[in-house]
Design an enzyme around this catalytic site. Sequence first.
Site, PDB file in Angstrom:
ATOM      1  N   LYS A 193       0.987  -1.212   0.000  1.00  0.00           N
ATOM      2  CA  LYS A 193       0.102  -0.185   0.051  1.00  0.00           C
ATOM      3  C   LYS A 193       0.955   1.246   0.030  1.00  0.00           C
ATOM      4  CE  LYS A 193      -1.725   1.652   3.924  1.00  0.00           C
ATOM      5  NZ  LYS A 193      -1.469   3.033   4.100  1.00  0.00           N
ATOM      6  N   ASN A 194       1.902   1.419   0.896  1.00  0.00           N
ATOM      7  CA  ASN A 194       2.542   2.668   0.901  1.00  0.00           C
ATOM      8  C   ASN A 194       3.697   2.642  -0.290  1.00  0.00           C
ATOM      9  OD1 ASN A 194       1.332   3.109   3.478  1.00  0.00           O
ATOM     10  ND2 ASN A 194       2.937   2.807   4.766  1.00  0.00           N
ATOM     11  N   ARG A 238      -4.900  10.813   4.167  1.00  0.00           N
ATOM     12  CA  ARG A 238      -3.964  11.715   4.193  1.00  0.00           C
ATOM     13  C   ARG A 238      -2.601  11.728   3.071  1.00  0.00           C
ATOM     14  NH1 ARG A 238      -0.837  12.717   7.237  1.00  0.00           N
ATOM     15  NH2 ARG A 238      -1.058  14.825   8.037  1.00  0.00           N
ATOM     16  N   ILE A 283       7.881   7.815  16.855  1.00  0.00           N
ATOM     17  CA  ILE A 283       7.738   8.777  15.506  1.00  0.00           C
ATOM     18  C   ILE A 283       6.249   9.376  15.466  1.00  0.00           C
ATOM     19  CG2 ILE A 283       7.150   8.024  13.158  1.00  0.00           C
ATOM     20  CD1 ILE A 283       9.825   7.115  13.557  1.00  0.00           C
ATOM     21  N   ARG A 326      -8.498  -0.392   5.244  1.00  0.00           N
ATOM     22  CA  ARG A 326      -7.521   0.424   4.541  1.00  0.00           C
ATOM     23  C   ARG A 326      -6.020  -0.080   4.045  1.00  0.00           C
ATOM     24  NH1 ARG A 326      -6.130   4.733   8.007  1.00  0.00           N
ATOM     25  NH2 ARG A 326      -4.815   5.191   6.045  1.00  0.00           N
TER      26      ARG A 326
END
Length: 420
Positions: free
Chosen positions: A22-23, A93, A329, A399
Amino acid sequence: MDKLLISGGVRLEGEIKISGSKNSGLPILAATLLATSPVHLYNLPHLNDITTMIALLRCMGVGVTIDEKMCVEIDPAHIEVYEAPYELVKTMRASILVLGPLLARFGKADVSFPGGCAIGSRPVDIHLRGLEAMGATIEVDGGYIRARAPQGLKGAQFLMDKVTVGGTENLLMAAVLAQGKSVLENAAKEPEIIDLANFLVSMGAKISGIGTDRLEVDGVKALTGCAHTVMPDRIETGTYLCAAAATRGSIKVKSTRADILESVLIKLKDAGADLHFGEDWISLDMHGRRPRAVSLRTAPHPAFPTDMQSQFMAMNSVAEGMSKVTETIFENRLIQVHELNRMGAKIALEGNTAIISGVERLKAAPVMASDLRASASLVIAGLVAEGETLIDRIYHIDRGYECIEEKMQILGANVRRVAG
Ligand code: UD1
């Protein structure tokens, strides 16, 4: 609203295929905006976030077709709209990733300002400062970032004062079409950035230092389409391995790579997992043993990924011994603690550190997913709990995890989707 119903107590056993990342898929889809001819993408996962990014491209005028081999053809030749509207940005986002490509190719972009989210405030100041260093003017007006560079972007030397994955991606995508040379310092080195950079190079970009924290880019006039296979999802890979370790199971994950999740594999080994891997698979066997507790601290790649923190916390909840999990993070990414404690975990919070005393087993309870990775920890908790766990708000899980209930069922778990 759909929910997941999990009957715990089963050891995961079997083989599954890992989906595309996904990323990596999200920035690569955004980067297609840079090309003047069609791009062919393979191995994109079928996930809500990917669908949202495709919807965003389509509303700008990009042509999208999918063939029988699940190859997605993106034709970005004719863009009519240079805007990412609030309606789409608020659900994802990562929509901010169209800012760099739109500005670099067309000299203008209006992108709705992404708000905070469950895991913290998540500013985009570094993205914006980097684009300003490349000559863009940026105004924030009516909730929108309005970026302009009518004469095109100019190459620049830019030091990111914090390691940011999205910031590095946005600025890299901007720099490839800027005039002259750019140097991005303190760049993120996540494998997804390497995948994006390789994709950009296939389209004709000139980038050196790929995989390091200093990316040098010689801007080119135009990029053309290419074919690219998206890398495997290392977080999905790690999640299934962690779930198998928590349940004392034995699984093999295929279509993935061990070299993209070394820090995670080290911790699984510390937890007592017997690990083996080949070019495109990893196997894990707990030999029926309870995992040992492992302490960890999240940090940018190649250190332990924040996206795997909550899954390890769920495993540590039923592990032998005490552990400390420190999140560095995101400011509010230990939110799963309260739900895990409702299931009988013994976790105390001290600032950004969770102190976990492993218990023999958890007890089922109705729980609520609050963000993508936190919800993965609830699935793992459900797998090791006595009784039936009902997880609400699973749109968070959808997601990031393709066909999670089917894959879990293949591994023998009792996981069902029920209408809420
Ligand atoms: C990406 C990943 C997400 C992962 C995260 C960290 C995608 C789509 N998402 O998110 O899954 O958890 O990397 O590995 O790839 N920051 C600033 N200013 C900025 C940008 C970031 O202060 O301009 C801060 C953030 O608030 C956060 C930290 O830097 O505290 C890291 O964020 P970043 O690496 O940018 O995360 P994302 O790209 O949003």
